[in-house]
Write an enzyme that holds these catalytic residues in place. Structure first.
Site, PDB file in Angstrom:
ATOM      1  N   ARG A   1       0.575  -1.532  -0.019  1.00  0.00           N
ATOM      2  CA  ARG A   1      -0.394   0.432   0.104  1.00  0.00           C
ATOM      3  C   ARG A   1       1.105   1.381  -0.196  1.00  0.00           C
ATOM      4  NH1 ARG A   1      -1.846   1.807   4.725  1.00  0.00           N
ATOM      5  NH2 ARG A   1      -1.742  -0.545   5.361  1.00  0.00           N
TER       6      ARG A   1
ATOM      7  N   TYR B   1     -17.195  16.447 -15.274  1.00  0.00           N
ATOM      8  CA  TYR B   1     -17.549  14.364 -15.474  1.00  0.00           C
ATOM      9  C   TYR B   1     -18.510  14.235 -14.466  1.00  0.00           C
ATOM     10  CZ  TYR B   1     -17.211   9.744 -14.224  1.00  0.00           C
ATOM     11  OH  TYR B   1     -17.555   8.426 -14.047  1.00  0.00           O
TER      12      TYR B   1
ATOM     13  N   ASP C   1      -7.963  17.879 -13.731  1.00  0.00           N
ATOM     14  CA  ASP C   1      -8.230  16.471 -13.959  1.00  0.00           C
ATOM     15  C   ASP C   1      -8.175  16.861 -16.443  1.00  0.00           C
ATOM     16  OD1 ASP C   1     -10.458  14.479 -15.873  1.00  0.00           O
ATOM     17  OD2 ASP C   1     -11.506  14.961 -14.626  1.00  0.00           O
TER      18      ASP C   1
ATOM     19  N   LYS D   1      -8.438   6.486 -19.385  1.00  0.00           N
ATOM     20  CA  LYS D   1      -8.509   6.753 -20.845  1.00  0.00           C
ATOM     21  C   LYS D   1      -7.642   7.270 -21.439  1.00  0.00           C
ATOM     22  CE  LYS D   1     -12.877   7.010 -18.449  1.00  0.00           C
ATOM     23  NZ  LYS D   1     -12.661   7.561 -17.544  1.00  0.00           N
TER      24      LYS D   1
HETATM   25  C1  LIG Z   1     -13.213  13.192 -17.007  1.00  0.00           C
HETATM   26  C2  LIG Z   1     -13.439  12.729 -16.524  1.00  0.00           C
HETATM   27  N1  LIG Z   1     -12.750  12.426 -14.878  1.00  0.00           N
HETATM   28  C3  LIG Z   1     -13.004  11.765 -14.013  1.00  0.00           C
HETATM   29  C4  LIG Z   1     -13.146  10.385 -13.986  1.00  0.00           C
HETATM   30  C5  LIG Z   1     -13.160   8.701 -13.698  1.00  0.00           C
HETATM   31  O1  LIG Z   1     -12.199   8.480 -13.916  1.00  0.00           O
HETATM   32  P1  LIG Z   1     -12.154   6.549 -13.479  1.00  0.00           P
HETATM   33  O2  LIG Z   1     -13.938   6.108 -14.290  1.00  0.00           O
HETATM   34  O3  LIG Z   1     -11.297   6.554 -13.754  1.00  0.00           O
HETATM   35  O4  LIG Z   1     -12.982   6.436 -11.839  1.00  0.00           O
HETATM   36  C6  LIG Z   1     -13.971  10.227 -15.690  1.00  0.00           C
HETATM   37  C7  LIG Z   1     -14.411   8.997 -16.316  1.00  0.00           C
HETATM   38  O5  LIG Z   1     -15.280   8.986 -16.986  1.00  0.00           O
HETATM   39  C8  LIG Z   1     -14.166  11.140 -16.976  1.00  0.00           C
HETATM   40  O6  LIG Z   1     -14.050  11.464 -17.518  1.00  0.00           O
END
Ligand SMILES: Cc1ncc(COP(=O)(O)O)c(C=O)c1O
Length: 383
Positions: free
Chosen positions: A46, A98, A170, A195
């Site tokens: 961890r 998101y 992000d 992604k």
């Molecule tokens: C722009 C964006 N940020 C964060 C996330 C969250 O990521 P995760 O699904 O890997 O937890 C996503 C998921 O679709 C996303 O599109």
């Protein structure tokens, strides 16, 4: 070293003991120590594990960060960043973020006494007026989701710092192959590495990269204390994906631009949102920030109601009907019923996430096949 060379070599140095040309998958959860109270490089998985450390090194280098941490998902990474805050603190977040981030900020962070205000991240005055004396963090997306808005990261970093707040970006939609927010003054870069970094829809992962060593240490403390770390196999897959990131981004961005141009001339399409189009409201800023690659996410509105729009999404054959994005396979979704269903309907309406909006993630298939697929789906749904 240039980006593509770093993506292949940094963090993937041959194993000195075995000569492995690629980073081995170290499954051990605990590590034998040289003496009682004398600690080796790793002690417990961890707190750190060789395969995870390797991919963290690669990502830190690509982002120009002091350090990076790999998490079990993008949401775990974002959650870790919000855990830097305390009860009574306030976050200003971009209004087209998101849906899962919206949910985290509104329905989880509030339990710890953290409050949130949303503001249009393309409107500096709106962000400024959302700032309160207790604002400790501004959180935006490098390309807003799903409206493809482009914030001026450098200006927002200045705004955050003037008010003693951190800027978290992000950067999932852009990846470091296109944009590196730390170079523009951001403090924390987050990725849903599920992604583009992973790139093949086969690893769920998240990343936080920090501008300073001090911030990296604070985030590491929270990650180690709460435990949402990336597993060794997933760390391996992530590092493998990153080796082709720049190539995938280049090709996928090219196809996305071609599809966006084609959609703009389609009679059933009323609006196309893609930063590479001259019609995009922040096209000049996008060009300044990203050069000639604008990512592979395109949103568009069709001449139809909720059900007809849903039908377009359900009628494609190559585009998979799915949330997520950034992989070699193209995907399609209706934000109002899928990725942004967790927004309040009123908030969706207020921020322009309309029922007739469709979001596509353009993959690596032949672009002509992709256009033909969208065309036949639009015809089935809208005649
Ligand atoms: C722009 C964006 N940020 C964060 C996330 C969250 O990521 P995760 O699904 O890997 O937890 C996503 C998921 O679709 C996303 O599109």
């Amino acid at each position: 070293m240039k980006f593509q060379t770093k993506a292949i070599h940094v963090g993937s140095e041959p194993d000195p003991a075995s000569g492995d040309a690629v980073t081995p998958i170290h499954m051990a959860t605990t590590f034998i120590q040289p003496g009682a109270g004398t600690w080796g490089t790793f002690d417990y998985a961890r707190s750190g594990s060789p395969t995870r450390t390797a991919v963290e090194k690669t990502i830190a280098c690509l982002e120009g960060a002091a350090g990076a941490l790999a998490f079990s998902s993008g949401m775990a990474a974002t959650h870790c960043a919000t855990m830097l805050l305390r009860s009574g603190d306030h976050i200003v977040a971009g209004s087209d973020i998101y849906g899962g981030t919206y949910r985290l900020l509104h329905k989880i962070c509030d339990r710890s006494g953290i409050t949130v205000s949303l503001a249009n991240s393309c409107d500096l005055a709106a962000l400024k007026s959302a700032i309160q004396p207790n604002t400790k963090m501004i959180w935006i997306e490098s390309i807003g989701n799903p409206l493809m808005s482009i914030p001026d990261i450098a200006a927002i970093a200045n705004l955050a710092h003037e008010h003693g707040a951190l800027l978290g970006v992000d950067s999932t939609f852009t990846s470091p192959a296109i944009l590196r927010p730390i170079e523009l003054g951001a403090d924390i870069v987050m990725h849903s590495a599920t992604k583009y970094l992973g790139g093949h829809s086969d690893v769920l992962a998240g990343v936080l990269a920090s501008r300073t060593e001090e911030l990296h240490k604070q985030l590491y403390f929270v990650q180690n204390a709460t435990g949402a770390v990336l597993a060794p196999i997933d760390s391996f897959l992530l590092q493998r994906g990153i080796k082709t990131l720049a190539l995938r981004m280049r090709e996928q961005s090219k196809s996305a631009l071609e599809i966006a141009n084609w959609l703009e001339n389609h009679p059933a399409v009323t609006r196309v949102l893609y930063p590479g189009l001259k019609s995009h409201p922040q096209h000049d800023l996008a060009t300044r920030l990203m050069g000639n690659q604008f990512g592979a996410m395109v949103s568009f509105e069709v001449r139809g109601d909720f059900s007809q729009t849903k039908k377009v999404c359900e009628s494609t054959e190559l585009f998979g009907l799915a949330v997520s994005l950034g992989a070699v396979e193209s995907l399609i979704e209706q934000p109002a019923s899928m990725s942004h269903a967790s927004y309040d309907p009123a908030a969706r309406a207020k921020f322009g996430i309309v029922d007739s909006l469709i979001r596509i993630s353009v993959g690596l298939e032949d672009v002509d096949d992709l256009k033909a697929d969208l065309d036949q789906a639009i015809k089935i749904a809208l005649g």
